[in-house]
Design a protein around this motif. Sequence first.
Motif, short mmCIF file in Angstrom:
data_model
loop_
_atom_site.label_atom_id
_atom_site.label_comp_id
_atom_site.label_asym_id
_atom_site.label_seq_id
_atom_site.Cartn_x
_atom_site.Cartn_y
_atom_site.Cartn_z
N LYS A 26 0.87 -1.29 -0.04
CA LYS A 26 0.23 -0.01 0.08
C LYS A 26 1.00 1.33 -0.10
CE LYS A 26 -3.99 2.26 2.36
NZ LYS A 26 -4.89 2.11 3.24
N TYR A 27 2.17 1.32 0.59
CA TYR A 27 3.04 2.37 0.71
C TYR A 27 4.00 2.23 0.03
CZ TYR A 27 -0.47 3.87 4.16
OH TYR A 27 -1.54 4.28 4.64
N SER A 28 4.91 3.38 -0.58
CA SER A 28 6.28 3.45 -1.00
C SER A 28 7.05 3.87 0.09
CB SER A 28 6.19 4.35 -2.13
OG SER A 28 5.30 3.96 -3.03
N PHE A 29 7.66 3.07 0.77
CA PHE A 29 8.49 3.32 1.82
C PHE A 29 9.99 3.60 1.45
CE2 PHE A 29 5.34 0.63 3.96
CZ PHE A 29 5.01 1.61 5.10
N GLU A 30 10.95 4.43 1.92
CA GLU A 30 12.19 4.58 1.91
C GLU A 30 12.65 3.64 3.12
OE1 GLU A 30 15.82 7.58 2.93
OE2 GLU A 30 14.05 8.47 1.97
N VAL A 31 13.60 2.77 2.86
CA VAL A 31 13.89 1.63 3.66
C VAL A 31 15.44 1.78 4.23
CG1 VAL A 31 14.07 -0.86 4.39
CG2 VAL A 31 12.19 0.14 2.76
N VAL A 43 14.96 -1.99 11.26
CA VAL A 43 14.78 -1.35 10.10
C VAL A 43 13.91 -0.09 10.06
CG1 VAL A 43 14.19 -1.71 7.75
CG2 VAL A 43 15.11 -3.54 8.99
N HIS A 44 14.22 1.14 9.49
CA HIS A 44 13.24 2.19 9.43
C HIS A 44 12.54 2.36 8.10
CE1 HIS A 44 16.34 4.42 12.69
NE2 HIS A 44 15.70 3.20 13.17
N TYR A 45 11.33 2.30 8.06
CA TYR A 45 10.54 2.57 6.87
C TYR A 45 9.99 4.06 7.06
CZ TYR A 45 10.61 -2.49 6.53
OH TYR A 45 11.16 -3.88 6.29
N SER A 46 10.25 4.93 5.95
CA SER A 46 9.76 6.20 5.97
C SER A 46 8.86 6.64 4.93
CB SER A 46 10.98 7.20 5.96
OG SER A 46 11.79 7.04 6.99
N ILE A 47 7.87 7.45 5.25
CA ILE A 47 6.96 7.62 4.04
C ILE A 47 7.02 9.52 4.11
CG2 ILE A 47 5.42 5.95 3.83
CD1 ILE A 47 3.39 7.30 5.47
N GLU A 48 6.79 9.92 3.11
CA GLU A 48 6.98 11.41 2.99
C GLU A 48 5.48 12.30 3.39
OE1 GLU A 48 9.34 13.91 2.47
OE2 GLU A 48 10.58 11.97 2.68
N PHE A 49 4.42 11.66 2.92
CA PHE A 49 2.90 12.47 3.21
C PHE A 49 2.14 11.32 3.79
CE2 PHE A 49 -1.00 14.08 2.42
CZ PHE A 49 -0.95 15.18 3.07
#
Length: 71
Positions: A26-31, A43-49
């Motif tokens: 569902k989400y496009s994460f930066e990992v 592990v860090h999963y980041s999203i922008e909005f």
Amino acid sequence: MIVILIPFQSVGDFVFKSKINNYLKKYSFEVRDYSSDLATPTVHYSIEFPRMTLFVENGLIEEIGCYEDRL
């Protein structure tokens, strides 16, 4: 996503102690994988909005960082 905080339970769609695999489609994460740098595999999963970071240990969401910039 509307970000609603339910303390000790969830932030928006993300539920504490749930599997990160439930959200990968569902989400496009930066990992960013810090497993080799720390005693506990993290592990860090980041999203922008909205701007958030999920801190995942052993495949489960353990912490959620929420960030807001005000101009």
